[in-house]
Structure formats: structure tokens, C-alpha cells
Design a protein around this motif. Structure first.
Motif, PDB file in Angstrom:
ATOM      1  N   VAL A 128       7.674   1.038 -12.359  1.00  0.00           N
ATOM      2  CA  VAL A 128       9.078   1.430 -12.489  1.00  0.00           C
ATOM      3  C   VAL A 128       9.556   2.096 -11.198  1.00  0.00           C
ATOM      4  CG1 VAL A 128      10.743   2.796 -13.798  1.00  0.00           C
ATOM      5  CG2 VAL A 128       8.784   1.768 -14.970  1.00  0.00           C
ATOM      6  N   VAL A 129      10.706   1.645 -10.710  1.00  0.00           N
ATOM      7  CA  VAL A 129      11.385   2.272  -9.571  1.00  0.00           C
ATOM      8  C   VAL A 129      12.765   2.691 -10.064  1.00  0.00           C
ATOM      9  CG1 VAL A 129      12.259   1.952  -7.231  1.00  0.00           C
ATOM     10  CG2 VAL A 129      10.133   0.817  -7.942  1.00  0.00           C
ATOM     11  N   GLY A 130      13.142   3.938  -9.816  1.00  0.00           N
ATOM     12  CA  GLY A 130      14.408   4.465 -10.325  1.00  0.00           C
ATOM     13  C   GLY A 130      15.616   4.023  -9.522  1.00  0.00           C
ATOM     14  N   TYR A 172       7.029  -2.524   4.648  1.00  0.00           N
ATOM     15  CA  TYR A 172       5.590  -2.569   4.391  1.00  0.00           C
ATOM     16  C   TYR A 172       5.124  -1.547   3.349  1.00  0.00           C
ATOM     17  CZ  TYR A 172       5.231  -5.625   8.480  1.00  0.00           C
ATOM     18  OH  TYR A 172       5.387  -6.656   9.362  1.00  0.00           O
ATOM     19  N   VAL A 173       5.987  -1.125   2.484  1.00  0.00           N
ATOM     20  CA  VAL A 173       5.583  -0.205   1.411  1.00  0.00           C
ATOM     21  C   VAL A 173       4.914  -1.000   0.296  1.00  0.00           C
ATOM     22  CG1 VAL A 173       6.459   1.302  -0.423  1.00  0.00           C
ATOM     23  CG2 VAL A 173       7.293   1.566   1.921  1.00  0.00           C
ATOM     24  N   HIS A 174       3.827  -0.471  -0.239  1.00  0.00           N
ATOM     25  CA  HIS A 174       3.134  -1.096  -1.375  1.00  0.00           C
ATOM     26  C   HIS A 174       3.179  -0.183  -2.586  1.00  0.00           C
ATOM     27  CE1 HIS A 174       0.335  -3.426  -3.738  1.00  0.00           C
ATOM     28  NE2 HIS A 174      -0.471  -2.375  -3.859  1.00  0.00           N
ATOM     29  N   LEU A 175       3.636  -0.717  -3.707  1.00  0.00           N
ATOM     30  CA  LEU A 175       3.570  -0.032  -4.996  1.00  0.00           C
ATOM     31  C   LEU A 175       2.634  -0.830  -5.894  1.00  0.00           C
ATOM     32  CD1 LEU A 175       7.334   0.819  -5.730  1.00  0.00           C
ATOM     33  CD2 LEU A 175       5.650   2.125  -4.405  1.00  0.00           C
ATOM     34  N   ALA A 176       1.488  -0.259  -6.197  1.00  0.00           N
ATOM     35  CA  ALA A 176       0.529  -0.938  -7.058  1.00  0.00           C
ATOM     36  C   ALA A 176       0.960  -0.835  -8.525  1.00  0.00           C
ATOM     37  CB  ALA A 176      -0.862  -0.341  -6.857  1.00  0.00           C
ATOM     38  N   HIS A 177       0.160  -1.427  -9.380  1.00  0.00           N
ATOM     39  CA  HIS A 177       0.495  -1.507 -10.803  1.00  0.00           C
ATOM     40  C   HIS A 177       0.625  -0.134 -11.448  1.00  0.00           C
ATOM     41  CE1 HIS A 177      -3.701  -0.593 -11.977  1.00  0.00           C
ATOM     42  NE2 HIS A 177      -4.032  -1.346 -10.943  1.00  0.00           N
ATOM     43  N   VAL A 205       5.150   4.851 -11.040  1.00  0.00           N
ATOM     44  CA  VAL A 205       6.481   5.261 -11.482  1.00  0.00           C
ATOM     45  C   VAL A 205       7.107   6.080 -10.365  1.00  0.00           C
ATOM     46  CG1 VAL A 205       7.820   6.546 -13.186  1.00  0.00           C
ATOM     47  CG2 VAL A 205       5.788   5.276 -13.911  1.00  0.00           C
ATOM     48  N   VAL A 206       8.229   5.595  -9.845  1.00  0.00           N
ATOM     49  CA  VAL A 206       8.943   6.256  -8.754  1.00  0.00           C
ATOM     50  C   VAL A 206      10.286   6.726  -9.288  1.00  0.00           C
ATOM     51  CG1 VAL A 206       9.963   5.949  -6.467  1.00  0.00           C
ATOM     52  CG2 VAL A 206       7.785   4.832  -7.028  1.00  0.00           C
ATOM     53  N   GLY A 207      10.644   7.961  -8.991  1.00  0.00           N
ATOM     54  CA  GLY A 207      11.879   8.543  -9.512  1.00  0.00           C
ATOM     55  C   GLY A 207      13.115   8.090  -8.761  1.00  0.00           C
ATOM     56  N   ASN A 208      14.023   9.026  -8.507  1.00  0.00           N
ATOM     57  CA  ASN A 208      15.318   8.726  -7.903  1.00  0.00           C
ATOM     58  C   ASN A 208      15.472   9.445  -6.566  1.00  0.00           C
ATOM     59  OD1 ASN A 208      16.152   7.403 -10.406  1.00  0.00           O
ATOM     60  ND2 ASN A 208      16.356   9.481 -11.228  1.00  0.00           N
ATOM     61  N   LYS A 209      16.247   8.828  -5.680  1.00  0.00           N
ATOM     62  CA  LYS A 209      16.634   9.453  -4.399  1.00  0.00           C
ATOM     63  C   LYS A 209      15.431   9.790  -3.522  1.00  0.00           C
ATOM     64  CE  LYS A 209      21.033  11.345  -6.072  1.00  0.00           C
ATOM     65  NZ  LYS A 209      21.045  10.703  -7.407  1.00  0.00           N
ATOM     66  N   VAL A 215       5.672   9.480  -8.841  1.00  0.00           N
ATOM     67  CA  VAL A 215       6.420  10.136  -7.773  1.00  0.00           C
ATOM     68  C   VAL A 215       7.730  10.650  -8.351  1.00  0.00           C
ATOM     69  CG1 VAL A 215       7.487   9.866  -5.504  1.00  0.00           C
ATOM     70  CG2 VAL A 215       5.383   8.596  -6.056  1.00  0.00           C
ATOM     71  N   GLY A 216       8.019  11.928  -8.159  1.00  0.00           N
ATOM     72  CA  GLY A 216       9.221  12.533  -8.709  1.00  0.00           C
ATOM     73  C   GLY A 216      10.471  12.229  -7.894  1.00  0.00           C
ATOM     74  N   ASP A 217      11.560  12.907  -8.228  1.00  0.00           N
ATOM     75  CA  ASP A 217      12.843  12.722  -7.550  1.00  0.00           C
ATOM     76  C   ASP A 217      12.856  13.443  -6.204  1.00  0.00           C
ATOM     77  OD1 ASP A 217      13.630  11.423  -9.862  1.00  0.00           O
ATOM     78  OD2 ASP A 217      14.736  13.145 -10.666  1.00  0.00           O
ATOM     79  N   TRP A 218      13.637  12.912  -5.270  1.00  0.00           N
ATOM     80  CA  TRP A 218      13.885  13.525  -3.964  1.00  0.00           C
ATOM     81  C   TRP A 218      12.616  13.653  -3.120  1.00  0.00           C
ATOM     82  CZ3 TRP A 218      18.781  13.944  -2.447  1.00  0.00           C
ATOM     83  CH2 TRP A 218      19.798  14.116  -3.407  1.00  0.00           C
TER      84      TRP A 218
END
Length: 264
Positions: free
Chosen positions: A106-108, A116-121, A124-128, A143-146
Motif C-alpha cells: 500500500v502506498v498512500g 530506482y526505489v524498490h517497495l517489496a511485498h 505500507v507507506v503513508g502520506n506526504k 513507513v509513517g507520514d511525512w
């Protein structure tokens, strides 16, 4: 009709808003949904059960929704969900989730994700957030917000990063990074709190003073994590304006895995 370049290959079962733009030689799979105003550049592959929200700008050469790099994966219909107004620069790889955890990555909203950013399975990425070039997240990272990740930051699987935290270039995280903390190193060590970022986001001087006291409890007074948690929990009674900041830190620390600990 969506603005689809004639060389793009879009499965008829894909669900694209009429305002979506698809660049040359991009491939869109049958289980993909794309919301209004999103633009997708050339030579992208978007596959799997992938849902992309509104007004995202996805640059060329991205791979989104591919199966996880997980030997246990056996074709389950896991997902990738991307929110609204994100910028995703070149050569990023976002995988779908795995059945052993959330089943989705999930990406917010309003995230700025560089090349070249990798997000594995199951990440969870927050906002901003801001992920600088070559930031790499292993599976199950939260990963939280900000949050700001410096270039070439590498995050071990199952690690959590709290709201407003920041990493320096080439940081290597094996432990949880609490909210507000700035870290650097291999492995990462806490250096300070993200005070300038908080000022830019409108934190009052009183709230920032409480964040400084939380930093002192965690990193300057030679306390155990349990004792630091107790001291932090009492700060809101002294500065009611900082209640949400104290709650944010206390809630994060309450979920720390004792075997992993926090970045020290």
C-alpha cells in the motif's frame, strides 16, 4: 476515451478512467484499475491486481504490480494499492503483497518517490513522504507520514519507521526508527530529531520543546526503553498541546519488537 498511445498494450479488461494518459510501449494488465487524471509514461509495465488512484504522475520505465520476490508465492491474487497525487519517478519497482501477511502493498497519498526505489511485498507507506533515489524497502516494512528517506537508504524487513522521521544518505536500518528521529550510518544511529521539518509543518515552539524532551529521554539520559517510555508518557500532562505528539511516540514504542529494538 483514455489518451492511449497506439503502441501501448492495454488489456481490454483493465479499468481506466477516461482522463487517464498512457505513454508509448507501456503494458497494462487485465486486473489494473487507474483513476482520473493519472498519467503513465512510456515503457512502463503495470500488472497484477493493481489499483492506482487519482492524479498520479508515473514516469517512464516503471514496473508496478509484479509478483513478490518471495519463493513461497504461488500465484495468489494479492494486491498493490496506490493512492492519489503521487509522483513516481523512473525505474521504480513496487511488488504486490504476499499471502503470508497483509496480502497487499500500500502506498498512500501525496508521496514524492524518486528513481530506482524498490517497495517489496506487504510494505505500507503513508502520506506526504519523500523517498530519494535508490531507497530500498524489504518486505513488510511500514513507513509513517511525512517520512524522508535519504538516497540509498536500505531498510530491513519488518522494520517500522515513525511519522516525521528522516534518514541520511546511505543509512542502513535494522531496527525501528521512532517518530521525529533523524538517523545516519551503517547500521543507522540516532543523531537528532527532525526539528526543521517540524517547524516547516507548523509545529509550535511548545510542541517542538516536548519533542526535544522525548529525544532526551530516549537518547541522552541513559534510560532503558521501558523507563524512557514511562517518562515520555507523562509529558502530555505538562504540555497538553503536545498530547498528539506524545501519543504518537508512545504508541510507536508500545509496538516495538524487543528482539529488534529501536535505532539507538
Amino acid at each position: 476515451m483514455a489518451n492511449i498511445h497506439p503502441t501501448a498494450v492495454v488489456d481490454p479488461a483493465a479499468e481506466l478512467d477516461a482522463s487517464v494518459s498512457i505513454g508509448p510501449y507501456t503494458v497494462i494488465g487485465p486486473h489494473v484499475k487507474v483513476g482520473a487524471g493519472t498519467t503513465i509514461g512510456a515503457h512502463c509495465v503495470i500488472e497484477g491486481h493493481t489499483t492506482i488512484g487519482r492524479d498520479n504522475r508515473i514516469f517512464q520505465f516503471n514496473s508496478l504490480g509484479a509478483i513478490p520476490q518471495d519463493k513461497k508465492y504461488a500465484g495468489e491474487p494479492c494486491e498493490l494499492i496506490i493512492g492519489d497525487r503521487n509522483t513516481i519517478r523512473e525505474f521504480c519497482t513496487f511488488n504486490i503483497g504476499s499471502p503470508g501477511d497483509l496480502g497487499k502493498t500500500v502506498v498512500g497519498d501525496d508521496n514524492w518517490i524518486m528513481a530506482y526505489v524498490h517497495l517489496a511485498h506487504d510494505c505500507v507507506v503513508g502520506n506526504k513522504t519523500i523517498f530519494a533515489n535508490n531507497s530500498q524497502l524489504a518486505g513488510h516494512v511500514q513507513v509513517g507520514d511525512w517520512v524522508i528517506l535519504g538516497g540509498f537508504t536500505v531498510v530491513h524487513q519488518f522494520v517500522r519507521i515513525g511519522d516525521h522521521a528522516m534518514t541520511a544518505m546511505c543509512s542502513l536500518l535494522f531496527a525501528d526508527l521512532p517518530p521525529f528521529v533523524m538517523c545516519q550510518g551503517q547500521p543507522a544511529q540516532a543523531r537528532s530529531m527532525n526539528f526543521e521539518g517540524l517547524r516547516r509543518r507548523g509545529f509550535s515552539a511548545e510542541r517542538i520543546a516536548v519533542v526535544k524532551r522525548m529525544h532526551k529521554a530516549l537518547y541522552r539520559d541513559d534510560l532503558t526503553l521501558d523507563l524512557a517510555r514511562q517518562r515520555i508518557g507523562g509529558l502530555a500532562a505538562e504540555v497538553p498541546e503536545a498530547q498528539q505528539d506524545v501519543d504518537l511516540m508512545a504508541g510507536f514504542l508500545d509496538q516495538v519488537n524487543p528482539q529488534r529494538g529501536i535505532v539507538r
